[in-house]
Write a protein that holds these residues in place. Structure first.
Motif, PDB file in Angstrom:
ATOM      1  N   GLU A 124     -10.397  32.301  38.989  1.00 59.54           N
ATOM      2  CA  GLU A 124      -9.434  31.206  39.026  1.00 59.54           C
ATOM      3  C   GLU A 124      -8.167  31.749  39.685  1.00 59.54           C
ATOM      4  O   GLU A 124      -7.675  32.811  39.296  1.00 59.54           O
ATOM      5  CB  GLU A 124      -9.111  30.714  37.617  1.00 59.54           C
ATOM      6  CG  GLU A 124      -8.112  29.563  37.584  1.00 59.54           C
ATOM      7  CD  GLU A 124      -7.773  29.137  36.169  1.00 59.54           C
ATOM      8  OE1 GLU A 124      -8.358  28.151  35.692  1.00 59.54           O
ATOM      9  OE2 GLU A 124      -6.927  29.814  35.531  1.00 59.54           O
ATOM     10  N   VAL A 125      -7.637  31.034  40.669  1.00 58.92           N
ATOM     11  CA  VAL A 125      -6.493  31.511  41.445  1.00 58.92           C
ATOM     12  C   VAL A 125      -5.310  30.584  41.240  1.00 58.92           C
ATOM     13  O   VAL A 125      -5.379  29.381  41.517  1.00 58.92           O
ATOM     14  CB  VAL A 125      -6.827  31.591  42.950  1.00 58.92           C
ATOM     15  CG1 VAL A 125      -5.603  32.065  43.734  1.00 58.92           C
ATOM     16  CG2 VAL A 125      -8.016  32.522  43.192  1.00 58.92           C
ATOM     17  N   GLY A 177     -14.744  42.513  34.192  1.00 52.60           N
ATOM     18  CA  GLY A 177     -14.621  41.310  33.381  1.00 52.60           C
ATOM     19  C   GLY A 177     -13.367  40.498  33.611  1.00 52.60           C
ATOM     20  O   GLY A 177     -13.061  39.595  32.819  1.00 52.60           O
ATOM     21  N   PHE A 178     -12.636  40.754  34.686  1.00 54.67           N
ATOM     22  CA  PHE A 178     -11.433  39.976  34.995  1.00 54.67           C
ATOM     23  C   PHE A 178     -11.831  38.625  35.587  1.00 54.67           C
ATOM     24  O   PHE A 178     -12.807  38.531  36.338  1.00 54.67           O
ATOM     25  CB  PHE A 178     -10.533  40.745  35.952  1.00 54.67           C
ATOM     26  CG  PHE A 178      -9.792  41.882  35.303  1.00 54.67           C
ATOM     27  CD1 PHE A 178      -8.417  41.820  35.129  1.00 54.67           C
ATOM     28  CD2 PHE A 178     -10.458  43.017  34.862  1.00 54.67           C
ATOM     29  CE1 PHE A 178      -7.715  42.861  34.527  1.00 54.67           C
ATOM     30  CE2 PHE A 178      -9.777  44.065  34.257  1.00 54.67           C
ATOM     31  CZ  PHE A 178      -8.410  43.985  34.088  1.00 54.67           C
ATOM     32  N   GLU A 179     -11.015  37.589  35.270  1.00 53.50           N
ATOM     33  CA  GLU A 179     -11.423  36.228  35.632  1.00 53.50           C
ATOM     34  C   GLU A 179     -10.365  35.391  36.336  1.00 53.50           C
ATOM     35  O   GLU A 179     -10.679  34.311  36.834  1.00 53.50           O
ATOM     36  CB  GLU A 179     -11.873  35.485  34.379  1.00 53.50           C
ATOM     37  CG  GLU A 179     -13.073  36.105  33.686  1.00 53.50           C
ATOM     38  CD  GLU A 179     -13.406  35.393  32.394  1.00 53.50           C
ATOM     39  OE1 GLU A 179     -13.984  34.299  32.463  1.00 53.50           O
ATOM     40  OE2 GLU A 179     -13.067  35.929  31.321  1.00 53.50           O
ATOM     41  N   ARG A 180      -9.121  35.848  36.362  1.00 55.39           N
ATOM     42  CA  ARG A 180      -8.110  35.027  37.034  1.00 55.39           C
ATOM     43  C   ARG A 180      -7.167  35.897  37.851  1.00 55.39           C
ATOM     44  O   ARG A 180      -7.016  37.094  37.596  1.00 55.39           O
ATOM     45  CB  ARG A 180      -7.334  34.153  36.055  1.00 55.39           C
ATOM     46  CG  ARG A 180      -6.442  34.871  35.077  1.00 55.39           C
ATOM     47  CD  ARG A 180      -5.501  33.884  34.357  1.00 55.39           C
ATOM     48  NE  ARG A 180      -4.430  33.435  35.231  1.00 55.39           N
ATOM     49  CZ  ARG A 180      -3.477  32.583  34.848  1.00 55.39           C
ATOM     50  NH1 ARG A 180      -3.491  32.035  33.649  1.00 55.39           N
ATOM     51  NH2 ARG A 180      -2.513  32.237  35.685  1.00 55.39           N
ATOM     52  N   ILE A 181      -6.545  35.263  38.849  1.00 48.81           N
ATOM     53  CA  ILE A 181      -5.624  35.953  39.741  1.00 48.81           C
ATOM     54  C   ILE A 181      -4.315  35.189  39.803  1.00 48.81           C
ATOM     55  O   ILE A 181      -4.303  33.962  40.026  1.00 48.81           O
ATOM     56  CB  ILE A 181      -6.202  36.092  41.169  1.00 48.81           C
ATOM     57  CG1 ILE A 181      -7.437  37.004  41.158  1.00 48.81           C
ATOM     58  CG2 ILE A 181      -5.150  36.636  42.133  1.00 48.81           C
ATOM     59  CD1 ILE A 181      -8.144  37.097  42.502  1.00 48.81           C
ATOM     60  N   PHE A 182      -3.235  35.904  39.572  1.00 51.85           N
ATOM     61  CA  PHE A 182      -1.884  35.408  39.822  1.00 51.85           C
ATOM     62  C   PHE A 182      -1.529  35.872  41.223  1.00 51.85           C
ATOM     63  O   PHE A 182      -1.531  37.066  41.510  1.00 51.85           O
ATOM     64  CB  PHE A 182      -0.927  35.998  38.774  1.00 51.85           C
ATOM     65  CG  PHE A 182       0.533  35.814  39.079  1.00 51.85           C
ATOM     66  CD1 PHE A 182       1.213  34.698  38.631  1.00 51.85           C
ATOM     67  CD2 PHE A 182       1.228  36.768  39.809  1.00 51.85           C
ATOM     68  CE1 PHE A 182       2.563  34.541  38.896  1.00 51.85           C
ATOM     69  CE2 PHE A 182       2.580  36.618  40.081  1.00 51.85           C
ATOM     70  CZ  PHE A 182       3.250  35.504  39.624  1.00 51.85           C
ATOM     71  N   MET A 183      -1.231  34.924  42.099  1.00 50.78           N
ATOM     72  CA  MET A 183      -0.954  35.264  43.506  1.00 50.78           C
ATOM     73  C   MET A 183       0.431  34.745  43.874  1.00 50.78           C
ATOM     74  O   MET A 183       0.698  33.546  43.830  1.00 50.78           O
ATOM     75  CB  MET A 183      -2.028  34.652  44.407  1.00 50.78           C
ATOM     76  CG  MET A 183      -2.083  35.231  45.797  1.00 50.78           C
ATOM     77  SD  MET A 183      -3.483  34.598  46.780  1.00 50.78           S
ATOM     78  CE  MET A 183      -4.891  35.268  45.881  1.00 50.78           C
ATOM     79  N   ASP A 211      -6.625  27.068  42.641  1.00 45.54           N
ATOM     80  CA  ASP A 211      -6.952  26.245  41.478  1.00 45.54           C
ATOM     81  C   ASP A 211      -5.726  25.605  40.856  1.00 45.54           C
ATOM     82  O   ASP A 211      -5.854  24.622  40.118  1.00 45.54           O
ATOM     83  CB  ASP A 211      -7.655  27.092  40.413  1.00 45.54           C
ATOM     84  CG  ASP A 211      -9.014  27.573  40.881  1.00 45.54           C
ATOM     85  OD1 ASP A 211      -9.942  26.756  40.964  1.00 45.54           O
ATOM     86  OD2 ASP A 211      -9.136  28.775  41.172  1.00 45.54           O
ATOM     87  N   GLY A 212      -4.558  26.188  41.111  1.00 48.45           N
ATOM     88  CA  GLY A 212      -3.367  25.643  40.504  1.00 48.45           C
ATOM     89  C   GLY A 212      -2.106  26.296  41.016  1.00 48.45           C
ATOM     90  O   GLY A 212      -2.140  27.265  41.786  1.00 48.45           O
ATOM     91  N   LEU A 213      -0.981  25.746  40.550  1.00 49.27           N
ATOM     92  CA  LEU A 213       0.341  26.213  40.963  1.00 49.27           C
ATOM     93  C   LEU A 213       1.156  26.566  39.730  1.00 49.27           C
ATOM     94  O   LEU A 213       1.228  25.782  38.772  1.00 49.27           O
ATOM     95  CB  LEU A 213       1.075  25.114  41.739  1.00 49.27           C
ATOM     96  CG  LEU A 213       0.354  24.492  42.923  1.00 49.27           C
ATOM     97  CD1 LEU A 213       1.200  23.366  43.515  1.00 49.27           C
ATOM     98  CD2 LEU A 213       0.049  25.535  43.986  1.00 49.27           C
TER      99      LEU A 213
END
Length: 361
Positions: free
Chosen positions: A65-66, A30-36, A94-96
């Motif tokens: 979402e990345v 169920g995880f939905e976003r990634i901090f990279m 998806d964003g910074l």
């Protein structure tokens, strides 16, 4: 605002195949976003683009979402202008997340980038940073907030400071994020890694308790594991938590009876609006359960974190459930168990009308 779970990746220090295995398993939980993190890149624009776009493509295929964590030196390292974010768009992000801030007007301008990239701000400062940016008429739907994590023992945020910082963003309706730490993962951006939490009080707690606490504050929308790779059991545990109300892990006594089990586990509890200091009362259940409830474990001093149910001597209050907030004695109540010790910090968030549930530990 709906709530999400996230993981962190460090492509400059990890193997592609292991990253893919990790985010694939996390997605199933169920995880939905990634901090990279891009803070560690040193190999030049072409190599960095190839490495990051490869894992981002997989992440997007999994519907993550990345968000890329960047700092001013990254723009210099890659020869990129703040006025042209096409490089990050081409990577597929998806964003910074801006690890360091500017003058407010710059962040506002960035939020109007033609690629629709989200601009995520550093939340871990108790200053009017966000207010300044919004004063410059930022594109608010494209502004997020995210706290820092802290690799060094005893350097993460204290709870009161975290609360003040978070309220600055939450009061404006901005999506917020903070980090929890795996107790086994070793991966992170730097050579020091004593865990990667936002809150110092979380550093050595089970990961699911950390997440429950962040969600219970009602200040954080996205909970992200700071270090990589969390154990599969940790991912599973996080995937099972209730993100929208406190669900206590209840350690039952052997003497608990079937009526008390049903009272505890088969109901949506809420604290009465006219509250008391000594206990949090869930009173509706007594109207549903009229069965006999003989006395047991009722002559002890109840301690904070105990869960009690009214016994047959309690008249109209028989089978009422209470969370003990202050030590007291009352032989008309049976102790049925105790909230798991690590989770007793959550008791502070049971306010008037707060909803809560139990699960057997």
């Amino acid at each position: 605002m709906y709530r999400r779970l996230g993981v962190s990746l460090y492509p400059d220090k990890s193997k592609f195949e292991e990253d893919v295995e990790y985010i694939t398993f996390a997605k199933k939980q169920g995880f939905e976003r990634i901090f990279m993190s891009m803070l560690e890149v040193t190999e030049g624009r072409e190599v960095v683009a190839k490495k990051f776009s490869k894992i981002i493509r997989v992440a997007k295929d999994l519907d993550y979402e990345v968000m890329l964590d960047i700092a001013p030196n990254i723009f210099d390292e890659l020869g990129i202008s703040y006025d042209d974010l096409s490089f990050f768009h081409e990577l597929g992000a998806d964003g910074l997340r801006l690890d360091a801030g500017f003058d407010g007007n710059k962040e506002s301008m960035l939020s109007f980038n033609p690629y629709g990239l989200i601009i995520e701000l550093n939340m871990s400062n108790d200053v009017a940073y966000l207010d300044n940016i919004l004063t410059y008429q930022a594109n608010k739907p494209f502004i997020y907030g995210c706290h820092n994590f802290y690799p060094q023992e005893n350097t993460a945020l204290p709870l009161d400071f975290f609360t003040r910082c978070s309220k600055r963003f939450k009061n404006h309706g901005i999506r917020t994020a903070a980090f929890v730490t795996s107790q086994v993962a070793k991966g992170g951006p730097w050579d020091i890694n004593d865990g990667l939490p936002t809150l110092e009080m979380h550093r050595h707690l089970p990961i699911e308790v950390q997440a429950k606490h962040l969600f219970a504050t009602n200040l954080i929308d996205d909970v992200i594991i700071g270090n990589a790779y969390a154990h599969k059991d940790e991912l599973i545990a996080l995937g099972k938590i209730n993100r929208y109300q406190i669900e206590f892990s209840l350690e039952l006594l052997e003497e608990v009876n079937e009526v008390e089990k049903r009272v505890a586990f088969d109901n949506q509890h809420f604290r009465r609006g006219d509250i008391a200091d000594v206990m949090a009362r869930s009173t509706q259940v007594r109207k549903e359960y009229k069965e006999d409830n003989p006395a047991h474990n009722n002559t002890i001093t109840f301690q904070r974190g105990d869960v009690v149910v009214g016994n047959d001597a309690f008249g109209k209050y028989k089978n009422e459930l209470q969370l003990v907030l202050q030590a007291h004695n009352d032989t008309r109540k049976n102790k049925i168990g105790s909230i798991k010790e690590e989770e007793r910090i959550l008791l502070d968030y049971i306010k008037p009308w707060s909803k809560f549930k139990f699960k057997a530990n």
